[in-house]
Design an enzyme around this catalytic site. Structure first.
Site, PDB file in Angstrom:
ATOM      1  N   GLU A  84       3.558  -6.191   4.557  1.00  0.00           N
ATOM      2  CA  GLU A  84       2.938  -7.454   4.961  1.00  0.00           C
ATOM      3  C   GLU A  84       3.561  -7.935   6.262  1.00  0.00           C
ATOM      4  OE1 GLU A  84       0.411  -8.682   3.393  1.00  0.00           O
ATOM      5  OE2 GLU A  84       0.548  -7.535   1.518  1.00  0.00           O
ATOM      6  N   ARG A 128      -4.833   1.481  -0.795  1.00  0.00           N
ATOM      7  CA  ARG A 128      -4.775   0.040  -0.567  1.00  0.00           C
ATOM      8  C   ARG A 128      -4.553  -0.773  -1.830  1.00  0.00           C
ATOM      9  NH1 ARG A 128      -9.226  -4.402   1.500  1.00  0.00           N
ATOM     10  NH2 ARG A 128      -7.689  -5.915   2.239  1.00  0.00           N
ATOM     11  N   LEU A 129      -3.621  -1.702  -1.745  1.00  0.00           N
ATOM     12  CA  LEU A 129      -3.467  -2.782  -2.699  1.00  0.00           C
ATOM     13  C   LEU A 129      -3.897  -4.048  -1.980  1.00  0.00           C
ATOM     14  CD1 LEU A 129      -2.467  -3.876  -5.449  1.00  0.00           C
ATOM     15  CD2 LEU A 129      -0.206  -4.126  -4.423  1.00  0.00           C
ATOM     16  N   ILE A 138      -4.280  -7.551  -0.774  1.00  0.00           N
ATOM     17  CA  ILE A 138      -3.525  -8.806  -0.838  1.00  0.00           C
ATOM     18  C   ILE A 138      -4.103  -9.819   0.141  1.00  0.00           C
ATOM     19  CG2 ILE A 138      -1.270  -9.891  -0.531  1.00  0.00           C
ATOM     20  CD1 ILE A 138      -1.327  -8.000  -2.898  1.00  0.00           C
ATOM     21  N   ILE A 139      -4.352  -9.377   1.396  1.00  0.00           N
ATOM     22  CA  ILE A 139      -4.888 -10.235   2.449  1.00  0.00           C
ATOM     23  C   ILE A 139      -6.175  -9.612   2.986  1.00  0.00           C
ATOM     24  CG2 ILE A 139      -4.482 -11.080   4.801  1.00  0.00           C
ATOM     25  CD1 ILE A 139      -1.538 -11.365   4.082  1.00  0.00           C
ATOM     26  N   CYS A 151       0.825  -1.193   0.000  1.00  0.00           N
ATOM     27  CA  CYS A 151       0.000   0.000   0.000  1.00  0.00           C
ATOM     28  C   CYS A 151       0.865   1.251   0.000  1.00  0.00           C
ATOM     29  CB  CYS A 151      -0.902   0.017   1.234  1.00  0.00           C
ATOM     30  SG  CYS A 151      -1.825  -1.501   1.506  1.00  0.00           S
TER      31      CYS A 151
END
Length: 647
Positions: A77, A50-51, A53-54, A2
């Site tokens: 992460e 935000r990207l 991923i989780i 992010c």
């Protein structure tokens, strides 16, 4: 992965303007194209891009604790978040998301400022404690994720990238000449600096605490080659078994995601081992990506294809040409936010775009193995130079130089006279921790000759080795020579360039998250305790890593001599004996004089040298790329020209 940003103003009890936060965070939309989030309250404003991923459904940031007194925005992460969550739930903490981000606020509640030591991950964190009126900034142990800040009129602004700080209006874009000299020596600024005046970077492994009456920065982790921790009696086989288990577990943790995960496959030992682990020790479908070059000198396709056949991976290859490098170079500098001395980041940026185009957001890479396990030529070179220094006149010892740099067309070991001259540089630093790196720095510093006489006078007697050594811990000289060399490499080229300009920045340009299993801090700590002979055995690099995974690779890859990733440099920017359009404009005498960094006559002479095809070797190429990237940086950030206009 992010982007984060925010403003702290403890003297002002009104929340920062939402519009200002929006202006900051939208500058880094490439880091988080999946959405924005904000939190404001008296004295603090947090923003997040935000990207996903989780926890794709409920993991939007900022994230809070149970009663809303602790808030966090986070770039990166936390790989051990599942284990941490289990411990925190047992301790009574209540979670409202399944994201890795939420463990941060509860760890802070549980352990205070020591929360960061429990994290296994790559991160830049901004945490707000309302009750203590405290802002905590933290950066991962080795500097994988960036975090910058500036201070003006009692306010502190922070962000993932410098361009967000310029959006606040708190600082105007201006290149710091002293920092530029650092880049033209070490390939990056010294820890804590950026190339822009008034903007700082939180160093890797550090935490910054901002309260009403104080701001303090402290180190919470570092590489440590203490000889007392090394067990020289333990067998190599035992060490190899532990290494294998640690690296397999690191890859296992870093495969955690709610989206598909791919892997870079360069054809070298390090990425080949990572892909082999994914294939053998996980249920993750193996999807690999590689970079190929039209120029045979830089192309590694035979080794890449050997691994593709060996593993049966679903593979995609991106072919990079010189014109691709030239066309994408301005965009590279927009994202690196610093001059660079090689074009190598640009092909990796193009590769990341290919990964994104194929529907992936996450890739594992082999970056870091050379620093951790002694893989670079500079470590072998330093060993030979120390050996030669015992008998400087020995011709037999000098012949060892023939075994260095076999992949270079213009190797410094190409002739005996050249070898003796090149490798005798810096012998006055033999008993200092910077010894291994002095020849590299002296070669790079030839760029300074192209700067204006006024700037050269301004820099005066500045000494690069002395400046770097002033940043090193005092105990370095009690470590082995290899340990000293590894420490300096990890804290200069790796953290300042490879993980930044050639890592995070060019991957995030395409919203790709790179993950680095070799930089798991458990693996680094293990490697720091290894006897040096298990890393560099004679002149064979990464001995123990090769031994631990010899059965997982084809012999052509397992025994391959280290060949660093390189790309075509200055030659990429010329067609038919002329510099291409934007290059001719940026390096024209009038433009160079107006910018004020370089001597226009010297630059013009260098351009003619490349146009004539007579520029060869490191010095010419580093000077050309360094000057061009500085001029591009000036044009985009100081003048405000859109990078898309440089074509």
């Amino acid at each position: 992965m992010c982007g984060i940003a925010g403003i702290l103003d403890l003297a002002d009890h009104s929340p920062p303007a939402r519009g200002r936060l929006e202006s900051m965070i939208t500058r880094v939309r490439h880091r988080g194209p999946d959405g924005y989030g904000y939190h404001t309250e008296p004295g603090i404003g947090l923003a997040h891009a935000r990207l996903s991923i989780i926890d794709l459904a409920t993991g939007d940031q900022p994230i809070r604790n149970e009663d809303g007194t602790v808030w966090v925005v986070f770039n990166g992460e936390i790989f051990n978040y599942i284990e941490l969550r289990t411990e925190l739930v047992k301790a009574g903490h209540r979670f409202y998301t399944n994201s890795d981000t939420e463990v941060i606020v509860h760890l802070y509640e549980q352990y205070g400022l020591d929360f960061v030591t429990h994290l296994n991950g790559q991160f830049a964190i901004a945490l707000w404690d309302r009750n203590a009126r405290r802002l905590v900034l933290a950066r991962d142990r080795v500097g994988i994720r960036p975090l910058h800040y500036c201070v003006s009129n009692g306010r502190l602004a922070f962000a993932s990238e410098v361009k967000s700080l310029f959006a606040t209006g708190m600082v105007k874009p201006a290149i710091d000449i002293a920092a530029l000299a650092q880049v033209f020596s070490f390939w990056s600024t010294l820890p804590g600096n950026t190339v822009f005046a008034g903007i700082s970077s939180l160093p890797p492994g550090h935490i910054m605490v901002c309260e009403a009456d104080s701001t303090r920065i402290t180190r919470y982790w570092d590489w440590d080659f203490d000889p007392e921790q090394i067990d020289h009696e333990r067998s190599a086989g035992s060490y190899a078994e532990e290494l294998r288990a640690l690296l397999v577990d690191s890859v296992r943790l870093q495969l955690r995601a709610d989206v598909p995960v791919g892997a870079y496959l360069s054809g070298g030992l390090d990425s080949s081992i990572v892909t082999a682990i994914i294939k053998t020790f996980s249920d993750t479908p193996l999807r690999s990506f590689s970079l190929a070059f039209a120029d045979e000198e830089f192309d590694e396709r035979p080794y890449q294809q050997a691994m593709v056949r060996h593993l049966g991976t679903d593979h995609t290859e991106f072919l990079c040409r010189r014109e691709d490098i030239a066309g994408a170079f301005p965009r590279t500098i927009w994202h690196t936010e610093t001059p660079i001395l090689r074009t190598a980041p640009t092909p990796l940026m193009l590769l990341s775009q290919s990964v994104r185009d194929h529907g992936f957001k996450v890739v594992l890479t082999g970056e870091g193995a050379d620093e951790v396990f002694g893989g670079y030529d500079i470590f072998r070179e330093a060993r030979v130079r120390r050996f030669m220094a015992r008998q400087p006149g020995s011709q037999c010892r000098a012949r060892l130089l023939d075994r260095l740099y076999p992949y270079l067309r213009n190797s410094p070991g190409g002739s005996n006279a050249m070898s003796q001259k090149f490798f005798s540089q810096g012998l006055e630093y033999l008993d200092r921790p910077v010894f291994a790196h002095v020849p590299r720095w002296q070669t790079t510093q030839r760029i300074l000759r192209f700067m204006t006489p006024e700037i050269q006078q301004q820099l005066g007697a500045w000494n690069a080795p002395d400046a770097l050594q002033a940043t090193l811990p005092s105990q370095l000289m009690s470590w082995s020579p290899l340990g000293r060399d590894q420490y300096v490499e990890a804290h200069t080229l790796m953290s300042g360039y490879l993980l930044c300009s050639q890592g995070d920045r060019v991957a995030m340009a395409s919203s790709i998250e790179g993950r680095f299993p070799y930089l798991d801090h458990r693996l680094i700590e293990f490697a720091c305790r290894l006897p040096p002979r298990l890393k560099l055995s004679g002149l064979q690099e990464k001995y123990l890593l090769r031994r631990a995974f010899a059965d997982a690779l084809p012999p052509s890859v397992a025994q391959r001599v280290k060949q660093p990733y390189r790309a075509p440099d200055g030659i990429s920017f010329f067609r038919d004996g002329k510099p291409i359009g934007y290059v001719a404009e940026l390096l024209s005498p009038a433009t160079v004089r107006a910018a004020g960094y370089f001597d226009s006559a010297a630059v013009e002479k260098l351009v003619r040298k490349f146009a004539a095809g007579t520029a060869i070797g490191f010095s010419d190429n580093m000077a050309f790329v360094g000057i061009l990237s500085t001029m591009a940086l000036h044009e985009m950030f100081v003048h405000g020209t859109d990078h898309t206009k440089l074509t």
